[in-house]
Design an enzyme around this catalytic site. Structure first.
Site, short mmCIF file in Angstrom:
data_model
loop_
_atom_site.label_atom_id
_atom_site.label_comp_id
_atom_site.label_asym_id
_atom_site.label_seq_id
_atom_site.Cartn_x
_atom_site.Cartn_y
_atom_site.Cartn_z
N ASN A 70 79.45 68.34 15.29
CA ASN A 70 79.46 66.90 15.56
C ASN A 70 80.03 66.59 16.94
O ASN A 70 80.31 65.42 17.25
CB ASN A 70 80.27 66.16 14.49
CG ASN A 70 79.64 66.30 13.11
OD1 ASN A 70 78.43 66.38 13.00
ND2 ASN A 70 80.47 66.36 12.07
N LYS A 79 73.56 77.82 14.92
CA LYS A 79 73.64 76.88 13.79
C LYS A 79 73.66 77.65 12.47
O LYS A 79 74.42 77.31 11.56
CB LYS A 79 72.50 75.87 13.83
CG LYS A 79 72.59 74.91 12.64
CD LYS A 79 72.34 73.49 12.96
CE LYS A 79 72.69 72.62 11.76
NZ LYS A 79 72.17 71.29 11.82
N ARG A 108 81.80 73.54 10.32
CA ARG A 108 80.54 72.82 10.56
C ARG A 108 80.78 71.51 11.31
O ARG A 108 79.91 71.04 12.05
CB ARG A 108 79.80 72.56 9.24
CG ARG A 108 78.44 71.93 9.47
CD ARG A 108 77.53 71.98 8.26
NE ARG A 108 76.24 71.38 8.61
CZ ARG A 108 75.13 71.48 7.90
NH1 ARG A 108 75.16 72.17 6.77
NH2 ARG A 108 74.01 70.91 8.29
N GLU A 137 80.46 71.43 5.18
CA GLU A 137 81.39 70.81 6.13
C GLU A 137 82.75 70.58 5.48
O GLU A 137 83.33 69.51 5.60
CB GLU A 137 80.78 69.49 6.62
CG GLU A 137 81.24 69.09 8.02
CD GLU A 137 80.41 67.97 8.62
OE1 GLU A 137 79.17 68.10 8.69
OE2 GLU A 137 81.00 66.95 9.02
N LYS A 179 71.10 69.24 5.81
CA LYS A 179 71.56 67.85 5.71
C LYS A 179 70.33 66.96 5.62
O LYS A 179 69.44 67.03 6.48
CB LYS A 179 72.38 67.47 6.95
CG LYS A 179 73.82 67.92 6.88
CD LYS A 179 74.63 67.30 8.01
CE LYS A 179 76.07 67.76 7.95
NZ LYS A 179 76.85 67.27 9.10
N GLU A 208 71.34 68.70 22.31
CA GLU A 208 71.82 69.47 21.16
C GLU A 208 71.80 70.97 21.46
O GLU A 208 72.48 71.74 20.82
CB GLU A 208 70.97 69.17 19.91
CG GLU A 208 70.99 67.70 19.47
CD GLU A 208 72.20 67.31 18.62
OE1 GLU A 208 73.07 68.16 18.37
OE2 GLU A 208 72.26 66.13 18.19
N HIS A 213 79.36 63.34 18.78
CA HIS A 213 78.70 62.41 17.87
C HIS A 213 79.54 61.17 17.56
O HIS A 213 78.99 60.12 17.25
CB HIS A 213 78.31 63.12 16.57
CG HIS A 213 77.10 64.01 16.73
ND1 HIS A 213 77.06 65.07 17.61
CD2 HIS A 213 75.87 63.99 16.13
CE1 HIS A 213 75.87 65.66 17.55
NE2 HIS A 213 75.14 65.03 16.65
N HIS A 229 69.05 59.28 20.10
CA HIS A 229 70.21 59.97 19.51
C HIS A 229 70.75 61.06 20.46
O HIS A 229 71.95 61.14 20.71
CB HIS A 229 69.82 60.57 18.15
CG HIS A 229 70.91 61.40 17.54
ND1 HIS A 229 72.10 60.85 17.09
CD2 HIS A 229 71.01 62.74 17.33
CE1 HIS A 229 72.88 61.82 16.62
NE2 HIS A 229 72.24 62.96 16.75
N ARG A 240 64.77 66.41 -10.21
CA ARG A 240 66.13 66.95 -9.96
C ARG A 240 66.11 68.12 -8.96
O ARG A 240 67.00 68.95 -8.95
CB ARG A 240 66.80 67.39 -11.26
CG ARG A 240 67.01 66.26 -12.23
CD ARG A 240 68.19 66.51 -13.15
NE ARG A 240 68.38 65.37 -14.01
CZ ARG A 240 67.88 65.26 -15.24
NH1 ARG A 240 67.17 66.25 -15.75
NH2 ARG A 240 68.10 64.19 -15.95
N HIS A 267 77.89 57.97 18.44
CA HIS A 267 77.55 57.03 17.37
C HIS A 267 77.90 55.59 17.78
O HIS A 267 77.13 54.66 17.53
CB HIS A 267 78.29 57.43 16.10
CG HIS A 267 78.08 56.51 14.94
ND1 HIS A 267 77.04 56.65 14.05
CD2 HIS A 267 78.75 55.40 14.54
CE1 HIS A 267 77.09 55.69 13.17
NE2 HIS A 267 78.12 54.91 13.43
N1 GLY Z 1 73.75 68.00 12.85
C1 GLY Z 1 75.00 68.43 12.40
C2 GLY Z 1 74.94 69.31 11.21
O1 GLY Z 1 73.87 69.71 10.80
O2 GLY Z 1 75.97 69.61 10.64
#
Ligand code: GLY
Length: 366
Positions: free
Chosen positions: A245, A226, A241, A236, A142, A184, A248, A266, A120, A252
């Site tokens: 994106n 970041k 946050r 998010e 993430k 990025e 993206h 990517h 857990r 995508h």
């Molecule tokens: N790569 C986008 C984020 O970490 O929110």
């Protein structure tokens, strides 16, 4: 040594950045190990970095066991997750132990998710080895694997306990991967930092050619941006946050069109996606055309795709929009888009009509 805090209450941690840090990682990790072994998960292409890390751990009196996984996106799978969690349990990993993720986004995402569920939740440390992982995926918690239904649809928010970034590791990275990661970096300028975009315009060539000062500065600046955004909106939920994106949603669709293969990395999809987001904003009259052209010119100048043709995409607007319908950001039949009022002025627009986007994409490819 630069140390950037990610302020998240009892889940706060530092991102340490220093050239040569991998060789002295043991010193930084000893306070976390507290006499316990640290499993290291990495990919088979990273044996030289693994050897450096294991020597450093041994010098600091930390035992380690290497778990080597196949390189590539396919490793972010149920099968590898099962194998990795089984192995961590066999090694007797306890909740207070730390597992090291030594690699790019694939290893970081897989180890992050595995450690979010073993017993857990146990701890992990990120040692990112690609520019993309250093400036984006290793920070912010993430984690995910890919499934039949799509990329990153199964995962968890699970923050690392520490991130160690050694910009020297980029010296052996394929230049195409460095360039893709650079997308990025410039993204942070495009989101809300015009001065950093100007820095990127002036210094991208040096950064991509290997200039260590430019690399260290760009990495630290990106991580600080970041960390600030994640500190404000970890999960998010507020929309802050979501700004990360940028590019993206378009990207995508382009990646899906190329089956998430090496035809379009990517970061390359994100670069083309950012150029499209600015071009679409200009077409809607939201953003000056000069800004959109300036973004495209910069991406082109560093060898990144600045739109559909440069990304090798010939699909119709309708086909690309069809990919967007499977985007995980889709909510109540609406897909939020990151658009721009200018360079450094990105915002979330929830009113975009996909038919309009399809028409725009068709016009782009004519
Ligand atoms: N790569 C986008 C984020 O970490 O929110």
């Amino acid at each position: 040594m630069k140390s950037i805090p990610v302020a998240l209450g009892d889940r706060s941690y530092d991102v340490r950045i220093e050239a040569g840090l991998l060789a002295c990682a043991g010193e930084a990790l000893a306070p976390l190990a507290r006499g316990r072994a640290m499993p290291i998960v990495t990919d088979e292409n990273l044996r030289p970095h693994l050897a450096t890390l294991q020597s450093s751990l041994a010098a600091a009196g930390i035992a380690s066991e290497a778990i080597l996984l196949p390189p590539g996106e396919a490793t972010k799978s149920w099968r590898q997750l099962e194998a990795l969690t089984d192995r961590l349990l066999e090694l007797g990993v306890e909740r207070s132990d730390h597992v090291i993720a030594l690699g790019g986004g694939v290893i970081g995402d897989l180890v992050g998710f595995a450690t979010s569920i073993v017993k857990r939740g146990c701890n992990f440390v990120q040692i990112p080895t690609t520019l993309l992982a250093q400036v984006d995926s290793s920070v912010g918690g993430k984690t995910a694997i890919n499934t039949r239904a799509g990329k990153n649809l199964i995962g968890a928010f699970h923050q690392p306990a520490l991130v160690l970034i050694d910009p020297d590791l980029l010296a052996t990275l394929d230049p195409r991967q460095v360039r893709a990661g650079y997308a990025e970096v410039v993204k942070y300028g495009l989101i809300d930092d015009f001065a950093f975009f100007e820095y990127c315009e002036a210094n991208a060539a040096a950064l991509l050619a290997g200039d260590s000062e430019a690399r260290a500065y760009a990495i630290a600046h990106s991580v600080a941006a970041k960390a600030r955004i994640v500190g404000e909106d970890e999960r998010e939920t507020s929309g802050k946050r979501a700004l990360l994106n940028l590019g993206h949603t378009f990207g995508h669709a382009l990646e899906a069109e190329t089956d998430f293969s090496d035809k379009l990395l990517h970061g390359e999809g994100v670069a083309a996606g950012m150029a499209l987001a600015f071009a679409y904003s200009a077409r809607r009259g939201l953003c000056p055309t000069q800004d959109s052209q300036r973004v495209a010119a910069h991406l082109r100048s560093v060898g990144l795709p600045d739109g559909l043709a440069a990304a090798g995409i010939t699909a119709s607007g309708a086909a690309l929009v069809e990919h967007m319908l499977h985007d995980k950001k889709m909510a109540a039949g609406t897909l939020p888009f990151l658009l721009a009022r200018g360079i450094g002025q990105t915002f979330l627009d929830k009113t975009v009509e996909l038919a309009d986007v399809a028409g725009f994409l068709d016009a782009q490819s004519r």
